[in-house]
Design an enzyme around this catalytic site. Structure first.
Site, short mmCIF file in Angstrom:
data_model
loop_
_atom_site.label_atom_id
_atom_site.label_comp_id
_atom_site.label_asym_id
_atom_site.label_seq_id
_atom_site.Cartn_x
_atom_site.Cartn_y
_atom_site.Cartn_z
N THR A 1 -17.40 16.86 6.18
CA THR A 1 -17.96 15.60 5.15
C THR A 1 -19.16 16.11 4.37
OG1 THR A 1 -19.23 14.88 7.08
CG2 THR A 1 -17.37 13.64 6.24
N ASN B 1 -6.88 4.74 9.16
CA ASN B 1 -6.54 6.07 9.38
C ASN B 1 -4.91 6.05 9.77
OD1 ASN B 1 -8.96 7.80 9.44
ND2 ASN B 1 -9.43 6.72 11.39
N HIS C 1 19.43 -27.17 -13.58
CA HIS C 1 20.15 -26.30 -12.51
C HIS C 1 21.15 -25.59 -13.12
CE1 HIS C 1 21.32 -30.74 -12.22
NE2 HIS C 1 21.92 -30.46 -13.26
#
Length: 456
Positions: free
Chosen positions: A78, A227, A362
């Site tokens: 990081t 994750n 319909h």
């Protein structure tokens, strides 16, 4: 306050088992990176940098003009990821939020609170922490007697006393930018993973006699990382309930929140009722006093007031007011319904405009058509719009009446007030107020069944 943000989004997300970068997996209709970007912007950030790695091209394409993208070619931790943003922030005089791209539940209000506290405190760094009943597996935040942060200790390195601490590091920080990147370069990969950990910068600051503060998060779910697909589904549930609760506060009735799915950003007017197993997706906008569902899917549609839609699928369509749709209707892209239109069961409409008060009750297909006002389309009507190469237009003008089981072979126009006899196949235009008949003449053969039996 000058405030920038770096979003760490370089991870592959191996446990997702996907070719798609982890941060582009979706929750409530948007990639998780989109949720994080929106939160940092809403928190008052004036400059955003995204650190991409795996799938960088896809991430860059998604981010577009919303942020600058820098590349972490090797995933070395990081701190190393944050260091890749140095070129974008070298002369930046303000403060920097650092967040992870896989934390889509993080609220803008939380980030704003962290940044405000950081600036007011004068600290060189401020951590966002959380209290967890079971902190197993998390790095513990150790404070001084004055309440400042002393250091962060990983569980495997913690003493018995430190293991009793329930305050954990969330991976969200606010730093003063001047001096930050020089300090990052002092971090070494002296750990089992051989990575450069951002948490190590806290001890560097403290050893220099600088103050590190912390803000404790009220709801630890906000920093719930993702994750794998299981965690993705859990985060989806949390975010979906946020969306639904916001709608309910605004006056929308949701009969069964556990079985209602609304994308973030969908707009719904007050006094609308959403019944179970309804999906509202994309940039859909719903008016007031509608009844949606059960069992309907509405994607990227604009829908007016007082409409009733049940057991139907609508995609990229626009509906006026006071329409009834379904059950089992399918409105495809380019469909436009005016006010007081009825579209009934087993009707499919594509790229067509239906005028005020018209009815398709319909079992019909209407494609590439323009239908005027107060037109009645009988059961079994088919617009034959495709000849294998091109699509053609059908026009039914105001007041036309189309009998059941009619084929309208495009291009064709039925004039105002015209009537089409049931069972016709219409291949030529029908003038205003005319009767169009195009079917074989009926012939009745007396005693035919008896003769057939005699000859068999």
């Amino acid at each position: 306050m000058e405030l920038a943000a770096v979003i760490l989004a370089a991870g592959k997300g191996t446990r997702m088992k996907s070719n798609l970068p982890k941060v582009l997996h979706q929750l409530c209709g948007r990639p998780m990176l989109s949720h994080v970007l929106n939160s940092v912007v809403a928190a008052g950030v004036d400059k955003t940098v995204v650190v991409a790695g795996f799938g960088a091209e896809q991430v860059t394409d998604f981010v577009g003009e919303k942020a600058r993208v820098v590349l972490q070619r090797e995933q070395l931790g990081t701190a190393h990821a944050l260091l890749q943003a140095e070129g974008e922030l070298t002369d930046y005089p303000g403060h920097l939020l650092v967040v992870c791209g896989d934390t889509p539940l993080l609220r803008a209000e939380t980030l704003a609170k962290l940044a405000d506290y950081h600036c007011e405190s004068g600290a060189v760094a401020t951590l966002l922490t959380a209290e967890m009943a079971d902190p197993t597996g998390y790095g513990r935040v150790i404070r001084t007697t004055e309440g400042n942060v002393s250091h962060i200790v990983e569980q495997k390195d913690a003493s018995p006393e430190e293991l009793n601490v329930h305050e954990i590091n969330t991976g969200v920080y606010c730093f003063k930018v001047p001096g930050l990147f020089n300090a990052l370069k002092e971090i070494s990969p002296a750990n089992v993973q051989g990575e450069y950990y951002l948490t190590d910068i806290i001890q560097i600051f403290v050893q220099r006699g600088l103050t590190v503060k912390a803000v404790t998060l009220e709801d630890a779910r906000e920093v719930q990382g993702i994750n794998d697909r299981i965690q993705l589904s859990r985060a989806e549930v949390v975010l979906r309930h946020r969306v639904l609760e916001e709608l309910m506060v605004q006056g929308v009735t949701i009969m069964d929140p556990e079985n209602t799915y609304v994308d973030q950003g969908v707009k719904v007017g007050n006094d609308t009722v959403i019944l179970p197993f309804t999906f509202l997706q994309g940039k859909t906008e719903i008016g007031s006093q509608c009844v949606l569902g059960p069992g309907s899917k509405i994607n990227n549609c604009i829908i007016g007031d007082r409409n009733e839609i049940q057991y139907s699928v609508l995609v990229e369509s626009k509906i006026g007011n006071d329409a009834t749709i379904g059950p089992y209707a399918y409105l495809r892209p380019g469909t436009v319904l005016a006010d007081h239109v009825k579209v009934g069961d087993f009707v499919e409409i594509k790229k067509s405009t239906i005028g005020h008060g018209s009815k398709i009750p319909h079992l019909s297909y209407v494609g590439d058509a323009t239908i005027g006002e107060k037109v009645n389309v009988g059961a079994g009507t088919i617009t034959c719009n495709y000849d294998g190469k091109k699509k053609y237009q059908t026009t039914l003008e105001d007041g036309a009446f189309i009998g059941s089981n009619t084929n309208l072979v495009a291009p064709v126009k039925v004039g105002q007030g015209a009537v089409i006899a049931a069972g016709s196949t219409i291949t030529k235009d029908v003038p205003d107020n005319a009767l169009g008949v195009a079917r074989g003449r009926q012939t009745n053969l007396a005693d035919w069944p008896k003769k057939q039996r005699k000859n068999s």
